[in-house]
Write a protein that holds these residues in place. Structure first.
Motif, PDB file in Angstrom:
ATOM      1  N   GLY A   1      -4.016  40.905  33.189  1.00  0.00           N
ATOM      2  CA  GLY A   1      -4.661  39.651  33.567  1.00  0.00           C
ATOM      3  C   GLY A   1      -4.756  38.733  32.366  1.00  0.00           C
ATOM      4  N   TYR A   2      -5.645  37.759  32.440  1.00  0.00           N
ATOM      5  CA  TYR A   2      -5.823  36.783  31.381  1.00  0.00           C
ATOM      6  C   TYR A   2      -7.130  37.071  30.666  1.00  0.00           C
ATOM      7  CZ  TYR A   2      -2.132  34.377  33.855  1.00  0.00           C
ATOM      8  OH  TYR A   2      -0.949  34.085  34.455  1.00  0.00           O
ATOM      9  N   TYR A   3      -7.061  37.074  29.333  1.00  0.00           N
ATOM     10  CA  TYR A   3      -8.238  37.335  28.524  1.00  0.00           C
ATOM     11  C   TYR A   3      -8.341  36.275  27.444  1.00  0.00           C
ATOM     12  CZ  TYR A   3      -7.916  41.811  30.808  1.00  0.00           C
ATOM     13  OH  TYR A   3      -7.841  42.792  31.748  1.00  0.00           O
ATOM     14  N   ARG A   4      -9.546  36.058  26.954  1.00  0.00           N
ATOM     15  CA  ARG A   4      -9.778  35.054  25.929  1.00  0.00           C
ATOM     16  C   ARG A   4     -10.597  35.672  24.805  1.00  0.00           C
ATOM     17  NH1 ARG A   4     -13.475  29.812  26.701  1.00  0.00           N
ATOM     18  NH2 ARG A   4     -14.083  29.825  24.537  1.00  0.00           N
ATOM     19  N   SER A   5     -10.269  35.303  23.568  1.00  0.00           N
ATOM     20  CA  SER A   5     -11.010  35.795  22.422  1.00  0.00           C
ATOM     21  C   SER A   5     -11.001  34.726  21.344  1.00  0.00           C
ATOM     22  CB  SER A   5     -10.367  37.077  21.890  1.00  0.00           C
ATOM     23  OG  SER A   5     -11.086  37.552  20.788  1.00  0.00           O
ATOM     24  N   ASP A   6     -11.991  34.763  20.463  1.00  0.00           N
ATOM     25  CA  ASP A   6     -12.056  33.855  19.331  1.00  0.00           C
ATOM     26  C   ASP A   6     -11.641  34.607  18.077  1.00  0.00           C
ATOM     27  OD1 ASP A   6     -13.039  31.744  20.884  1.00  0.00           O
ATOM     28  OD2 ASP A   6     -15.099  32.472  20.664  1.00  0.00           O
ATOM     29  N   ILE A   7     -10.895  33.948  17.210  1.00  0.00           N
ATOM     30  CA  ILE A   7     -10.451  34.526  15.951  1.00  0.00           C
ATOM     31  C   ILE A   7     -10.991  33.664  14.820  1.00  0.00           C
ATOM     32  CG2 ILE A   7      -8.468  35.062  14.496  1.00  0.00           C
ATOM     33  CD1 ILE A   7      -6.861  35.503  17.031  1.00  0.00           C
ATOM     34  N   SER A   8     -11.634  34.294  13.845  1.00  0.00           N
ATOM     35  CA  SER A   8     -12.120  33.584  12.662  1.00  0.00           C
ATOM     36  C   SER A   8     -11.229  33.946  11.490  1.00  0.00           C
ATOM     37  CB  SER A   8     -13.560  33.988  12.337  1.00  0.00           C
ATOM     38  OG  SER A   8     -14.415  33.632  13.386  1.00  0.00           O
ATOM     39  N   VAL A   9     -10.697  32.956  10.813  1.00  0.00           N
ATOM     40  CA  VAL A   9      -9.857  33.172   9.642  1.00  0.00           C
ATOM     41  C   VAL A   9     -10.716  32.931   8.410  1.00  0.00           C
ATOM     42  CG1 VAL A   9      -7.799  32.424   8.398  1.00  0.00           C
ATOM     43  CG2 VAL A   9      -7.816  32.434  10.906  1.00  0.00           C
ATOM     44  N   VAL A  10     -10.780  33.933   7.526  1.00  0.00           N
ATOM     45  CA  VAL A  10     -11.560  33.816   6.304  1.00  0.00           C
ATOM     46  C   VAL A  10     -10.621  33.824   5.109  1.00  0.00           C
ATOM     47  CG1 VAL A  10     -13.646  34.865   7.261  1.00  0.00           C
ATOM     48  CG2 VAL A  10     -11.907  36.314   6.230  1.00  0.00           C
ATOM     49  N   GLU A  11     -11.021  33.140   4.057  1.00  0.00           N
ATOM     50  CA  GLU A  11     -10.158  33.018   2.882  1.00  0.00           C
ATOM     51  C   GLU A  11     -10.024  34.352   2.152  1.00  0.00           C
ATOM     52  OE1 GLU A  11      -9.555  29.988  -0.790  1.00  0.00           O
ATOM     53  OE2 GLU A  11     -11.603  30.549  -0.315  1.00  0.00           O
ATOM     54  N   GLY A  12     -11.111  35.024   1.896  1.00  0.00           N
ATOM     55  CA  GLY A  12     -11.068  36.299   1.195  1.00  0.00           C
ATOM     56  C   GLY A  12     -10.852  36.125  -0.300  1.00  0.00           C
ATOM     57  N   ILE A  13     -10.854  37.240  -1.000  1.00  0.00           N
ATOM     58  CA  ILE A  13     -10.589  37.252  -2.439  1.00  0.00           C
ATOM     59  C   ILE A  13      -9.076  37.303  -2.595  1.00  0.00           C
ATOM     60  CG2 ILE A  13     -10.948  38.467  -4.608  1.00  0.00           C
ATOM     61  CD1 ILE A  13     -13.487  39.666  -3.258  1.00  0.00           C
ATOM     62  N   LEU A  14      -8.518  36.287  -3.208  1.00  0.00           N
ATOM     63  CA  LEU A  14      -7.065  36.142  -3.247  1.00  0.00           C
ATOM     64  C   LEU A  14      -6.412  36.785  -4.461  1.00  0.00           C
ATOM     65  CD1 LEU A  14      -6.930  32.403  -2.153  1.00  0.00           C
ATOM     66  CD2 LEU A  14      -6.733  34.433  -0.719  1.00  0.00           C
ATOM     67  N   GLU A  15      -7.098  36.793  -5.598  1.00  0.00           N
ATOM     68  CA  GLU A  15      -6.468  37.244  -6.830  1.00  0.00           C
ATOM     69  C   GLU A  15      -7.533  37.685  -7.814  1.00  0.00           C
ATOM     70  OE1 GLU A  15      -3.786  35.195 -10.366  1.00  0.00           O
ATOM     71  OE2 GLU A  15      -3.921  34.226  -8.431  1.00  0.00           O
ATOM     72  N   VAL A  16      -7.247  38.744  -8.586  1.00  0.00           N
ATOM     73  CA  VAL A  16      -8.132  39.224  -9.647  1.00  0.00           C
ATOM     74  C   VAL A  16      -7.313  39.322 -10.929  1.00  0.00           C
ATOM     75  CG1 VAL A  16      -9.565  41.134 -10.471  1.00  0.00           C
ATOM     76  CG2 VAL A  16      -9.562  40.554  -8.067  1.00  0.00           C
ATOM     77  N   ASN A  17      -7.885  38.877 -12.038  1.00  0.00           N
ATOM     78  CA  ASN A  17      -7.207  38.967 -13.338  1.00  0.00           C
ATOM     79  C   ASN A  17      -8.167  39.499 -14.383  1.00  0.00           C
ATOM     80  OD1 ASN A  17      -4.563  37.703 -12.803  1.00  0.00           O
ATOM     81  ND2 ASN A  17      -5.822  35.944 -12.279  1.00  0.00           N
ATOM     82  N   ILE A  18      -7.702  40.461 -15.179  1.00  0.00           N
ATOM     83  CA  ILE A  18      -8.448  40.924 -16.345  1.00  0.00           C
ATOM     84  C   ILE A  18      -7.979  40.042 -17.494  1.00  0.00           C
ATOM     85  CG2 ILE A  18      -8.914  42.852 -17.894  1.00  0.00           C
ATOM     86  CD1 ILE A  18      -8.068  44.713 -15.547  1.00  0.00           C
ATOM     87  N   ILE A  19      -8.855  39.169 -17.989  1.00  0.00           N
ATOM     88  CA  ILE A  19      -8.419  38.216 -19.006  1.00  0.00           C
ATOM     89  C   ILE A  19      -8.767  38.647 -20.430  1.00  0.00           C
ATOM     90  CG2 ILE A  19      -8.414  36.253 -17.428  1.00  0.00           C
ATOM     91  CD1 ILE A  19     -11.084  35.378 -18.660  1.00  0.00           C
ATOM     92  N   GLN A  20      -9.656  39.652 -20.551  1.00  0.00           N
ATOM     93  CA  GLN A  20     -10.025  40.104 -21.889  1.00  0.00           C
ATOM     94  C   GLN A  20     -10.592  41.510 -21.825  1.00  0.00           C
ATOM     95  OE1 GLN A  20     -12.664  37.401 -23.854  1.00  0.00           O
ATOM     96  NE2 GLN A  20     -12.960  38.704 -25.631  1.00  0.00           N
TER      97      GLN A  20
END
Length: 147
Positions: A31-50
């Protein structure tokens, strides 16, 4: 058992169930169903700088302490996990996880202790409720001096 029901938008939903030899029951719905989707940015990148060795007095020299300065992109993390492994990054020696509070910019210092001199693989994972990001580095700890 098979049955048909009608929902408010006048489309039919067919539901069927069948018994399985493993004792379970599967339900199939068409049959037909409906849902909502939330898109979140999230943590994109990690760098050890020192990486900085913390100088201690002779009486405090049980462990070598190293500060890791870490930055990240994307959403702000709520926890940090550090895994210390052998130089091949295959055999884990220790893992420490801590909650963190980052205000408005992702720049933090993580202090970790190393029990003996040697070369280690370090994995730093920053996470929040929806994402994780990882940075890795090799570090050489020489009885109070790190390179």
């Amino acid at each position: 058992t098979t049955g048909a029901t009608t929902n408010s938008d006048s489309s039919a939903t067919i539901e069927s169930m069948e018994d399985n030899p493993d004792g379970g029951c599967h339900i199939y719905r068409n049959g037909y169903y409906r849902s909502d989707i939330s898109v979140v940015e999230g943590i994109l990148e990690v760098n050890i700088i020192q990486m900085t060795n913390i100088q201690m007095t002779a009486s405090q020299a049980e462990n070598s302490l190293v500060d890791f300065v870490v930055t990240c992109q994307g959403s702000l993390p709520t926890d940090v996990c550090t895994v210390v492994s052998d130089p091949t990054c295959q055999v884990s020696k220790s893992m420490v996880c801590d909650p963190i509070a980052v205000a408005d910019e992702c720049l933090l210092t993580i202090r970790r202790a190393f029990e003996e001199p040697g070369t280690y693989c370090i994995n730093i994972t920053l996470g929040d409720d929806t994402s994780q990001a990882l940075a890795s580095a090799l570090i050489s700890v020489n009885g109070g001096e790190s390179i």
